[in-house]
Design an enzyme around this catalytic site. Sequence first.
Site, PDB file in Angstrom:
ATOM      1  N   LYS A 168       0.814  -1.214   0.000  1.00  0.00           N
ATOM      2  CA  LYS A 168       0.000   0.000   0.000  1.00  0.00           C
ATOM      3  C   LYS A 168       0.854   1.273   0.000  1.00  0.00           C
ATOM      4  CE  LYS A 168      -4.124  -2.045   0.229  1.00  0.00           C
ATOM      5  NZ  LYS A 168      -5.119  -1.936  -0.858  1.00  0.00           N
ATOM      6  N   SER A 203       1.718  -9.691  -0.891  1.00  0.00           N
ATOM      7  CA  SER A 203       1.386  -8.265  -0.810  1.00  0.00           C
ATOM      8  C   SER A 203       1.616  -7.665   0.566  1.00  0.00           C
ATOM      9  CB  SER A 203      -0.064  -8.047  -1.230  1.00  0.00           C
ATOM     10  OG  SER A 203      -0.939  -8.854  -0.457  1.00  0.00           O
ATOM     11  N   GLU A 263      -9.812   5.639   3.190  1.00  0.00           N
ATOM     12  CA  GLU A 263     -10.595   4.514   3.695  1.00  0.00           C
ATOM     13  C   GLU A 263      -9.624   3.375   3.942  1.00  0.00           C
ATOM     14  OE1 GLU A 263      -9.923   4.987   0.609  1.00  0.00           O
ATOM     15  OE2 GLU A 263      -9.364   2.975  -0.083  1.00  0.00           O
TER      16      GLU A 263
HETATM   17  C1  LIG Z   1      -1.616  -7.072   2.442  1.00  0.00           C
HETATM   18  C2  LIG Z   1      -2.781  -6.722   1.597  1.00  0.00           C
HETATM   19  N1  LIG Z   1      -2.952  -7.352   0.426  1.00  0.00           N
HETATM   20  C3  LIG Z   1      -3.992  -7.081  -0.372  1.00  0.00           C
HETATM   21  C4  LIG Z   1      -4.957  -6.171  -0.009  1.00  0.00           C
HETATM   22  C5  LIG Z   1      -6.135  -5.985  -0.919  1.00  0.00           C
HETATM   23  O1  LIG Z   1      -6.109  -4.793  -1.651  1.00  0.00           O
HETATM   24  P1  LIG Z   1      -5.762  -4.791  -3.186  1.00  0.00           P
HETATM   25  O2  LIG Z   1      -6.629  -5.808  -3.847  1.00  0.00           O
HETATM   26  O3  LIG Z   1      -6.090  -3.402  -3.606  1.00  0.00           O
HETATM   27  O4  LIG Z   1      -4.339  -5.114  -3.352  1.00  0.00           O
HETATM   28  C6  LIG Z   1      -4.831  -5.472   1.190  1.00  0.00           C
HETATM   29  C7  LIG Z   1      -5.836  -4.473   1.581  1.00  0.00           C
HETATM   30  O5  LIG Z   1      -5.951  -4.027   2.657  1.00  0.00           O
HETATM   31  C8  LIG Z   1      -3.712  -5.767   2.006  1.00  0.00           C
HETATM   32  O6  LIG Z   1      -3.539  -5.141   3.184  1.00  0.00           O
END
Ligand SMILES: Cc1ncc(COP(=O)(O)O)c(C=O)c1O
Lengths: 266, 448
Positions: free
Chosen positions: B91, B380, B113
């Site tokens: 993020k 992620s 948000e």
């Molecule tokens: C570690 C992590 N991965 C994925 C997401 C999902 O968001 P996005 O689909 O935008 O990557 C989040 C959202 O809070 C997250 O914290």
Amino acid sequence: MSALQDRIFAARAEGRAALIAYLPVGYPDVDASIEAMVAAVEGGADIIEVGVPYSDPGMEGPVIQEAMDVAVRAGRGLPDVLPAVAAVAAAGAVPLVMSYWNPIERYGVDQFADDLAAAGGAGVITPDLIPDEAAPWLAATDRTGLDRVFLVAPSSTDARLAATVAACRGFVYAASTMGVTGTRAVVGAAAGELVARTRLVSGDLPICVGLGVSNADQAAEVASFADGVIVGSAYVRRMLEGQGAEGARALSAELAEGVRRPGVRA
Amino acid sequence: MRPEWPDATGHFGPYGGRFVPEALIAALDELTAAYEAMRVDPAFLAEFARLQRDYTGRPSPLTDVPKFAEHCGGARVLLKREDLNHTGSHKINNVLGQALLTKRIGKPRVIAETGAGQHGVATATAAALMGLSCTVYMGEEDTRRQALNVARMRLLGAEVIPVTTGSRTLKDAINEAFRDWVTNVETTNYVFGTVAGPHPFPAMVRDFQRVIGDEAREQVLERCDRLPDVVLACVGGGSNAIGIFTAFVPDNGVRLVGLEAGGDGVETGRHAATITGGDPGVLHGARSYLLQDDNGQTIESHSISAGLDYPGVGPEHSYLHDLGRAEYRPVTDAEAMEAFALLCRTEGIIPAIESAHALAGAMKVGRELGPDALLLVNLSGRGDKDVETASAWFGLGGHPAPTDADDRAVEAGRGADPGPGLDTDQQPTEGAVTSGEAVAGQDAEEQA
Ligand SMILES: Cc1ncc(COP(=O)(O)O)c(C=O)c1O
């Protein structure tokens, strides 16, 4: 060829602004909401905005959200506006639907236009649809002759004012402040300025002002520069307080006096 | 190379666009113009690169995970380690870009948000770094299951507002953030956390996140001398997935697989698999797939992962799906938690539960393709924020009986007493790793 415009012009001929009352269908339930709409007409509203319950009403403040949430949880939605529209027409006011876009798209844009016209509806306010994205809606409303009301805001550029007004039929909705629906202590100067800027490009199209009007004095103030006064949260608050149809009737009577105050119209 | 979509008004084929009140159009136009100027400004590019390197810690590494890969049909599995970024997820990549844009347009306040809290933490972090005031909207339900992140945001000086309307999760937090924005737009910029929302957010957030795939593509080529067969990522709104996909979109031989949150199973109706289980409509300012009923009301989503618990998805994913360029598959809570436990025990990496959905996808796809396959998985985020949820899921000891110190930390972070462990009522589903197995660190082979 516009039921809304005709009604607003009729009010103008009486030297006053039109009174437009918003109530969501389905709060506290469908029948009671329709009774409140009819009572609002009997109390003096010229036009009823029949609100469509929607799960994500981004432009609404807490009062309208609370009522909508109840209606949504009870499974109410766009199909429920059709009987409300017929009842409002029978009571002698002009029925106008207020709907966020997704319920209409889900119902089917053309199907909804046909069904609304058949129920006696005059048109639709679409708070989250801008003319730029509205091609199918422009086509459906042209085909059925329904009015379509888009919004302008204090932040709208002159170019957007002109383009939005050109896409409207019935009236243009001038949002008095930057913000969501809800009652406010004062109607700010922004409303008058926005109406003046809109007048430069609106020709014959009436301009109605909403957001924040809640009492007769504010209605009188807005009536001094706009063609119609839109009141929503103040009606819904009376419903939330349990005042029911009599609350709606009484508020209409107060506001109807406001839009008729002598000398308010230039 | 920038994809040829969206068009000038933010449309990805039939998706995207702007479905917002007129009052916000001026702000969106301002953002679009400022962003278009900024993104080619050498001064910005240098500053952004410096922050990514010196503050976030980019480039993030690529990690071979051979023991975990044994559970993926023996395929070779490479993790792109966004969990090692400052603040613990991808993020931050987006937020630094949008915070610089906020400075550029001269607004002193940002709002955001957040679902899992990672975007809120990242925004609070960037706001602290750049001297902006910061308000974060978070569904009340999420403030409970991600209490650690609420405390982090408050430590960073942000105001956290629990949202009590609707389903009290991410979708309602977005509604509240838009309401704040339309009211305070003169002073406030909305730092949107994913590739959804009205134009320009989907394209802008993609541009800020594409560094993930740009780096990974080079790293994979360097290490393996070839492109991966499959690139996998979890999809909530879709930002980490778009971030890793974008560099590979022109590589037609590379399969792009997005893993959606299947919750209790798509067939149960309790899930957040928007593309798998939804259809096109309009939500939060754009046309895209969404979970909705016959009246067009948004259906509340369900996922063990707060960051994936969202009934919408970014418009570019809807477009990639319809084009057939990317595939979207559901992963249940139980499958994700199994993968979560496996990565912990086989590789010593505690993933975010969101990212565990991508890992579970790799287990499935790897088994389908076999040992010759090369899989690139976007990790992620890291799982610190999920320790409470995971402990409850696996029934680990010591929970839910917080110490006094824990109690105080929880009080400070939450501002209210939501009680211990949100997920105490959840039981491991059949096929998941049981608590005994998880504690005992069962031999990896036996799991395959
Ligand atoms: C570690 C992590 N991965 C994925 C997401 C999902 O968001 P996005 O689909 O935008 O990557 C989040 C959202 O809070 C997250 O914290």
